[in-house]
Scaffold this active site. Sequence first.
Site, mmCIF file in Angstrom:
data_model
loop_
_atom_site.group_PDB
_atom_site.id
_atom_site.type_symbol
_atom_site.label_atom_id
_atom_site.label_comp_id
_atom_site.label_asym_id
_atom_site.label_seq_id
_atom_site.Cartn_x
_atom_site.Cartn_y
_atom_site.Cartn_z
ATOM 1 N N TYR A 164 0.808 -1.229 0.000
ATOM 2 C CA TYR A 164 0.000 0.000 0.000
ATOM 3 C C TYR A 164 0.839 1.278 0.000
ATOM 4 O O TYR A 164 2.050 1.222 0.082
ATOM 5 C CB TYR A 164 -1.078 -0.005 1.078
ATOM 6 N N GLU A 165 0.146 2.380 -0.196
ATOM 7 C CA GLU A 165 0.817 3.682 -0.338
ATOM 8 C C GLU A 165 1.803 3.659 -1.512
ATOM 9 O O GLU A 165 2.886 4.256 -1.455
ATOM 10 C CB GLU A 165 1.509 4.043 0.979
ATOM 11 N N GLY A 166 1.385 2.966 -2.585
ATOM 12 C CA GLY A 166 2.263 2.819 -3.760
ATOM 13 C C GLY A 166 3.097 1.575 -3.644
ATOM 14 O O GLY A 166 4.061 1.537 -2.871
ATOM 15 N N GLN A 224 7.328 2.572 -6.380
ATOM 16 C CA GLN A 224 8.319 3.414 -5.693
ATOM 17 C C GLN A 224 9.612 3.456 -6.500
ATOM 18 O O GLN A 224 10.228 4.511 -6.678
ATOM 19 C CB GLN A 224 8.622 2.871 -4.287
#
Lengths: 592, 592
Positions: free
Chosen positions: A440-442, A447
């Site tokens: 999650y969060e990319g 990334q």
Amino acid sequence: MPSYKAPVGDMSFLLNDVFKIEQYSNLAGFGDMNAEMVEAILGEAAKICEEQLQPLNLPGDQEGCKRKADGSVTTPKGFKECFRSFVEGGWLGLSADPDFGGQGLPYTLAAAVNEFSSAANMAFSMYPGLTAGAIAAIQVHGSPEQKAAFLPKMIAGTWSGTMNLTEPHCGTDLGQLRTKAAPKADGSYAITGTKIFISAGEQDITENIIHLVLARIEGAPEGVKGISLFIVPKFVLDKDGNPGTRNGVACGSIEHKMGIHANSTCVMNFDGATGYLIGEANKGLNAMFVMMNEARLGVAVQGLAQSEVAYQNAVAYAKDRIQGRALTGPKAPEKAADPIIVHPDVRRTLLTVRAFNEGARAFVIWSALKSDLAHRSEDAKERETNEEMLGLLTPVLKGFLTDRGFDNCVMAQQMFGGHGYIEEWGMSQFVRDARIAMIYEGANGIQALDLVGRKLPRKGGAALMALFGEVGGFLKDNAADEGMKPFVAPLQASANHMQQASMWLMQNGMTNPDNAGAASVDYMHLFGLLALGYMWALQAKVALAKGDDEAMKTKLTLARFYMERVLPETGLRLQRIQAGAGTVMSLPADVF
Amino acid sequence: MPSYKAPVGDMSFLLNDVFKIEQYSNLAGFGDMNAEMVEAILGEAAKICEEQLQPLNLPGDQEGCKRKADGSVTTPKGFKECFRSFVEGGWLGLSADPDFGGQGLPYTLAAAVNEFSSAANMAFSMYPGLTAGAIAAIQVHGSPEQKAAFLPKMIAGTWSGTMNLTEPHCGTDLGQLRTKAAPKADGSYAITGTKIFISAGEQDITENIIHLVLARIEGAPEGVKGISLFIVPKFVLDKDGNPGTRNGVACGSIEHKMGIHANSTCVMNFDGATGYLIGEANKGLNAMFVMMNEARLGVAVQGLAQSEVAYQNAVAYAKDRIQGRALTGPKAPEKAADPIIVHPDVRRTLLTVRAFNEGARAFVIWSALKSDLAHRSEDAKERETNEEMLGLLTPVLKGFLTDRGFDNCVMAQQMFGGHGYIEEWGMSQFVRDARIAMIYEGANGIQALDLVGRKLPRKGGAALMALFGEVGGFLKDNAADEGMKPFVAPLQASANHMQQASMWLMQNGMTNPDNAGAASVDYMHLFGLLALGYMWALQAKVALAKGDDEAMKTKLTLARFYMERVLPETGLRLQRIQAGAGTVMSLPADVF
């Protein structure tokens, strides 16, 4: 039952001795930051994390969240009370604006406390964590009225916050987002659509839930340039600012997940829900991106945190479990067998995890200080260079720390043999919980792409150049230091690998972007390995200067271990990067 | 819902083209083995695995096993019927003795089928798998009466088998074993003690369960030299050889595990249960070790199998999920986005997994053939050299294939983004199930220790020397082959790394065994990497000779990928090995 003790000593060493937080006293919120104050705050944070959050971790995993037919969601036993304690201690609003009830302390300190709470109970810590993220967004982008209406209650933890980005058909690619916002006569919008994977989207902990929602205003441009950000409260505020009528947003279901069972992951249905535009129309992604660095640093910390708590429990087991004899002869002849910590491979494993933990912790604190400088410095140039550097480091922090954090949990679990596979021992939970941080969060592949595709080339590679300058300067300054020899040479070798890799990317990633894509994850890991190498060299320098008490001797041993056994991986990463995209891209899709 | 298609084509390529199973026609059971027969058998195996085992995999995980208050255990819906189908198809007794109803086919073929069944449903396949292990033990060590009494019913799957080794205080260190065997007047023994982690220890699938139990006869020597092996049936056989009175063995509880939920992992309480000595008294461990190679190869196959099924599902998702655009411009401009398989990092990930799978599959088949030669050759010398080689390869197979197999499942799960974390997508199960293979049948750290401490030095390192001879011969034979250039040079480099590492171990592991211990896991991985490198070179050779159809071109691309991006890791492993035990062992235990 697993246990946890917050690493207050190591954190104080970093904040006070290595990074000398006192030197930043000119920054807002840093005025009182001296060694005693730092230790006092960390000590209090440790207390609530160890005594209240941690005992709920395993039971919370086993009980999980439950959704009732009416769409309400219950969190595990004790979570509501623990949340109250947490916010009353001021931990949610630690670095928030004092004008709205926050403590205004350094973000760096909040990052430190975040490690403790995530290690003690990752699923729990997401409730205040997401609220803090929403607070930051409203703080930066909200109108004065929005700030006044929402921030005090959110900072007090009376209301919580969530982030609503993902939809069933779009996660990474937000350009495909379909949730609609229809303007209403009163200036608000009617929000309609479905969001998935909404952490803490519904719960029984707070009186109101303030959803931040990405949606597309009718007639807005296609793609990412037509996305706006909205505040959608679960209960629309009445004229006194209290929760009034129920808004048209509801939890349609909760997910059955591999881990973080105690955090509700919701499908959220918006059915003409009243929403308020926050920031400029069609600039919603920009608004989100402002928070992105801190949110991603928060996830990076989760990777570190699970690695730390897994390490602690593996050590306890390795000291306690007697099985077999040391290769060099019995070490506990009075017992039926030696504790397994006598075995070189057990130690190698534990040291691998610990050398990561203490290196990663330094990397987090070093980076968090840059975040504070980026936001609180009075010098515009200093704000900018720190913002740029943080932008460069963020994908590395998120991707590298969560990849390695997960691997470390698996290694720590392995120390338990068969017991590691049994849920009641708790090691499986650390592995399962840590797994989400890579996603999650990319997702970490994203990334890596952000790193090589966006962050690296920004402003002619200025941030990377600055980093090379800093590491190069350190190496030069310490070249003649006899005590630093075991650290300077390996760090220099890896810095060279990184320079060669960066050069290769510049030369080959421009001509064929697939070369950059094929290299991206290896480059991210090379970068992370080098960053931790630098952190270990910094720590070694301080440890040498502080003389030879046990803790400093241990630091030096860990630094040596990192240099001997972990850092050399940069050479392999360089080799893979230089292999290019040729073979990777040569197969037609249908033969996969 | 996840899916699975057994890799019949690749398996046939290995059995027929690469390893030329026809050349072994002089071995018992190999007589009919030609390309058509191999494909026909694999095709039938694929059918039952795809159509019957696989559909029960995800539901079986969700339902799990349940223990009732009376100690009985129910397996998930459909397992009993599926087991019947499986044994009626002859799959359980595929390589078992025809005198007792087995098909007597090559063990190699059983290993191939084992991959399919483990990939389709790992938890299910353990029921027949453990039974096959118990059959092998009775076959080798049982008296004629024991064989006659147990083997026909076990091979027919009317009764199942289990292995009872671990106790709460001893797993690896069986010398601490406490379960007691008291001689009774009729020549049988009364077995008393507690065993844990007993897979398939209790279930509702078969009429009887034949437990093989390690225990200590009263008055036996301490340590591993006083351990004997016993047959303890759940129902003692009556005078007609049918299940009679209930024996004093019962399932005390079942474990709540990270994975393989559909296989009951039992605490087994033996309370004066009637047991029959099998093999010689106090030689129980030897009896167990005979089966060890095959049992460990079976677990190695589980690592490969989960990696294969995870790969297949990741590929399907990567072709289906549209998100973002290719770095080099849209590839599916008619759609809202490109399928994510256009991305170099997605391909790099998928190729990493697939290059492992097809290399590991070759390694398994190559090794399984050595097992057949070790047991079925009429030449004593050939039996011995193959037994020795298999002994050397076994810890590498078990440790390397399960470590990497797990990592690969994690990588495949990562391709799904958030969906990978949701249980209904099935990727989490592959990760959770694969995790146990690194632990049971000897944790991978123990495999590494077995490799460097026992297998490597045996008979003056003869097996390793033979391996170097074989790989060196291949390299020499192909040095002048232009088409083999991309494979010969990297393989030579890694063979050199392995030689240097082996030399280092000989020189430094003797003087200080901690050096061997600290190097063990890196050496195991170096060995595994090289073994797969050799397997890829063998496959490339055949692929070049077979000309350029699509499948052979894909093989050559995968071989190149392995050489470019995977095999170079041997250099890093060598570096770590040569770092020695100094730093690893230098900290006092209490500072961990």
